[in-house]
Design a protein around this motif. Sequence first.
Motif, PDB file in Angstrom:
ATOM      1  N   PRO A   6      30.788  -7.182 -16.323  1.00 47.71           N
ATOM      2  CA  PRO A   6      31.245  -7.137 -14.934  1.00 47.71           C
ATOM      3  C   PRO A   6      32.479  -8.009 -14.754  1.00 47.71           C
ATOM      4  CG  PRO A   6      29.275  -8.489 -15.150  1.00 47.71           C
ATOM      5  CD  PRO A   6      29.476  -7.820 -16.462  1.00 47.71           C
ATOM      6  N   GLY A   7      33.476  -7.476 -14.066  1.00 48.41           N
ATOM      7  CA  GLY A   7      34.740  -8.189 -13.915  1.00 48.41           C
ATOM      8  C   GLY A   7      34.741  -9.136 -12.737  1.00 48.41           C
ATOM      9  N   ARG A   8      35.925  -9.625 -12.418  1.00 48.08           N
ATOM     10  CA  ARG A   8      36.053 -10.628 -11.366  1.00 48.08           C
ATOM     11  C   ARG A   8      35.892 -10.035  -9.965  1.00 48.08           C
ATOM     12  NH1 ARG A   8      41.462 -13.361 -13.636  1.00 48.08           N
ATOM     13  NH2 ARG A   8      41.720 -11.203 -14.332  1.00 48.08           N
ATOM     14  N   ASP A   9      35.890  -8.709  -9.870  1.00 48.56           N
ATOM     15  CA  ASP A   9      35.664  -8.072  -8.564  1.00 48.56           C
ATOM     16  C   ASP A   9      34.286  -7.401  -8.488  1.00 48.56           C
ATOM     17  OD1 ASP A   9      36.142  -6.118 -10.425  1.00 48.56           O
ATOM     18  OD2 ASP A   9      37.529  -4.952  -9.162  1.00 48.56           O
ATOM     19  N   ALA A  10      33.387  -7.766  -9.403  1.00 55.82           N
ATOM     20  CA  ALA A  10      32.048  -7.158  -9.444  1.00 55.82           C
ATOM     21  C   ALA A  10      31.237  -7.538  -8.207  1.00 55.82           C
ATOM     22  CB  ALA A  10      31.316  -7.605 -10.708  1.00 55.82           C
ATOM     23  N   LYS A  11      30.218  -6.738  -7.931  1.00 60.67           N
ATOM     24  CA  LYS A  11      29.329  -6.998  -6.795  1.00 60.67           C
ATOM     25  C   LYS A  11      27.888  -7.140  -7.280  1.00 60.67           C
ATOM     26  CE  LYS A  11      32.251  -4.468  -3.517  1.00 60.67           C
ATOM     27  NZ  LYS A  11      32.837  -5.727  -3.003  1.00 60.67           N
ATOM     28  N   LEU A  12      27.154  -7.972  -6.608  1.00 59.20           N
ATOM     29  CA  LEU A  12      25.764  -8.211  -6.969  1.00 59.20           C
ATOM     30  C   LEU A  12      24.947  -6.919  -6.918  1.00 59.20           C
ATOM     31  CD1 LEU A  12      23.798 -10.498  -7.706  1.00 59.20           C
ATOM     32  CD2 LEU A  12      23.346 -10.781  -5.263  1.00 59.20           C
ATOM     33  N   PHE A  35      13.282 -20.339  -1.717  1.00 62.19           N
ATOM     34  CA  PHE A  35      14.633 -20.783  -1.375  1.00 62.19           C
ATOM     35  C   PHE A  35      15.367 -19.612  -0.715  1.00 62.19           C
ATOM     36  CE2 PHE A  35      13.437 -22.919  -5.407  1.00 62.19           C
ATOM     37  CZ  PHE A  35      13.350 -24.223  -4.945  1.00 62.19           C
ATOM     38  N   PRO A  36      15.303 -19.482   0.609  1.00 62.02           N
ATOM     39  CA  PRO A  36      15.901 -18.317   1.280  1.00 62.02           C
ATOM     40  C   PRO A  36      17.398 -18.152   1.019  1.00 62.02           C
ATOM     41  CG  PRO A  36      14.416 -19.473   2.766  1.00 62.02           C
ATOM     42  CD  PRO A  36      14.550 -20.344   1.552  1.00 62.02           C
ATOM     43  N   LEU A  37      18.079 -19.227   0.633  1.00 61.91           N
ATOM     44  CA  LEU A  37      19.517 -19.110   0.372  1.00 61.91           C
ATOM     45  C   LEU A  37      19.814 -18.177  -0.805  1.00 61.91           C
ATOM     46  CD1 LEU A  37      20.630 -20.999  -2.292  1.00 61.91           C
ATOM     47  CD2 LEU A  37      19.559 -22.737  -0.867  1.00 61.91           C
ATOM     48  N   LEU A  38      18.787 -17.868  -1.610  1.00 61.80           N
ATOM     49  CA  LEU A  38      18.974 -16.962  -2.744  1.00 61.80           C
ATOM     50  C   LEU A  38      18.846 -15.491  -2.358  1.00 61.80           C
ATOM     51  CD1 LEU A  38      17.019 -18.884  -5.545  1.00 61.80           C
ATOM     52  CD2 LEU A  38      19.494 -18.833  -5.130  1.00 61.80           C
ATOM     53  N   ASP A  39      18.551 -15.210  -1.109  1.00 65.15           N
ATOM     54  CA  ASP A  39      18.514 -13.828  -0.614  1.00 65.15           C
ATOM     55  C   ASP A  39      19.934 -13.464  -0.201  1.00 65.15           C
ATOM     56  OD1 ASP A  39      17.829 -11.369   0.309  1.00 65.15           O
ATOM     57  OD2 ASP A  39      16.778 -12.088   2.101  1.00 65.15           O
ATOM     58  N   LEU A  40      20.701 -12.995  -1.156  1.00 64.59           N
ATOM     59  CA  LEU A  40      22.159 -12.885  -0.998  1.00 64.59           C
ATOM     60  C   LEU A  40      22.598 -11.459  -0.693  1.00 64.59           C
ATOM     61  CD1 LEU A  40      23.104 -15.126  -4.041  1.00 64.59           C
ATOM     62  CD2 LEU A  40      23.277 -15.745  -1.632  1.00 64.59           C
ATOM     63  N   PRO A  41      23.710 -11.302   0.033  1.00 69.01           N
ATOM     64  CA  PRO A  41      24.260  -9.960   0.296  1.00 69.01           C
ATOM     65  C   PRO A  41      24.723  -9.287  -0.989  1.00 69.01           C
ATOM     66  CG  PRO A  41      25.224 -11.624   1.765  1.00 69.01           C
ATOM     67  CD  PRO A  41      24.485 -12.368   0.707  1.00 69.01           C
ATOM     68  N   GLY A  42      24.611  -7.971  -1.018  1.00 72.36           N
ATOM     69  CA  GLY A  42      24.981  -7.209  -2.211  1.00 72.36           C
ATOM     70  C   GLY A  42      26.456  -7.217  -2.518  1.00 72.36           C
ATOM     71  N   ASP A  43      27.310  -7.606  -1.539  1.00 69.62           N
ATOM     72  CA  ASP A  43      28.742  -7.598  -1.813  1.00 69.62           C
ATOM     73  C   ASP A  43      29.233  -8.937  -2.370  1.00 69.62           C
ATOM     74  OD1 ASP A  43      28.409  -9.051   0.500  1.00 69.62           O
ATOM     75  OD2 ASP A  43      30.013  -8.048   1.626  1.00 69.62           O
ATOM     76  N   TRP A  44      28.321  -9.895  -2.575  1.00 67.76           N
ATOM     77  CA  TRP A  44      28.711 -11.140  -3.231  1.00 67.76           C
ATOM     78  C   TRP A  44      28.924 -10.887  -4.723  1.00 67.76           C
ATOM     79  CZ3 TRP A  44      26.749 -16.593  -1.784  1.00 67.76           C
ATOM     80  CH2 TRP A  44      26.903 -16.810  -0.418  1.00 67.76           C
ATOM     81  N   HIS A  45      29.777 -11.715  -5.329  1.00 62.47           N
ATOM     82  CA  HIS A  45      29.938 -11.624  -6.780  1.00 62.47           C
ATOM     83  C   HIS A  45      28.687 -12.186  -7.457  1.00 62.47           C
ATOM     84  CE1 HIS A  45      31.504 -12.126 -10.845  1.00 62.47           C
ATOM     85  NE2 HIS A  45      32.493 -11.295 -10.486  1.00 62.47           N
TER      86      HIS A  45
END
Length: 253
Positions: free
Chosen positions: A139-145, A167-177
């Motif tokens: 996955p490159g530098r513009d990849a998405k989770l 740890f709710p902070l780990l419920d991350l949006p899919g558009d994050w790298h």
Amino acid sequence: GSTLLWNLFRHLPGHTAYYEPLNENAWFRIPPGRPTDDTHLGASDYAAEYRGLSELEAHFSDQWGFRRLYMDEAAFDPGMRRYIETLVARAPGRPVLQFNRVDFRLRWLRANFPEARLLHLYRCPRDQWVSILRSDPPPGRDAKLADFPAHDRFYLLPWLADLATVFPLLDLPGDWHPYAAHYLLWRLSWLHGREHADASVAYEALIADVPGTFAALAGPLALGDIDPAPLATLVQGDTSPRWPRYADAAWFE
């Protein structure tokens, strides 16, 4: 980097080093001759110390690597406790258990095995990120989770899913790298290790000075009178940072 540390203890006289006891591969089931990861230079036969320990089957769970990754001192898992007790009891030398799946279980280990010494090994999160990218192309530098499942060979997504309940902070949006998710998980792991282990050591410091690192650990780990100098020859291959080949510092920051 943890495989190197396991191999160093494996070559330390008077010690019996078990490779990744909670790994779903269940090493006590593995016959001789299984190849090792070609990136684990100088390491051979992960399962040798497990041979003859068929009684481990009664206690083992292949879910230990994916479920209930957070266990505090009140957690109840008699199977895991008995499994570890068996490894300790059957070791011909001082038992060393090289866990990769107890980052958030150190409080449970401390409560159930108070006589144990806990050593926390950590690595630069950028190099650790590069080390898990085994797909072609990575996955490159513009990849998405959201697109990372095709590249996830080292449990990032299952760990996020299980630990997000704690740890709710780990419920991350899919558009994050995916590196952002990797870093947050690394940071939480690092904090737990620093808080609950008897000693912490950086992988980079270990490979730069194996004898000096082991000399510094002799007290906290009660290693006794050892000669760590011969262990230095087990560090092989290119040990220079690899993350600059993926992205520059500004991108990671």
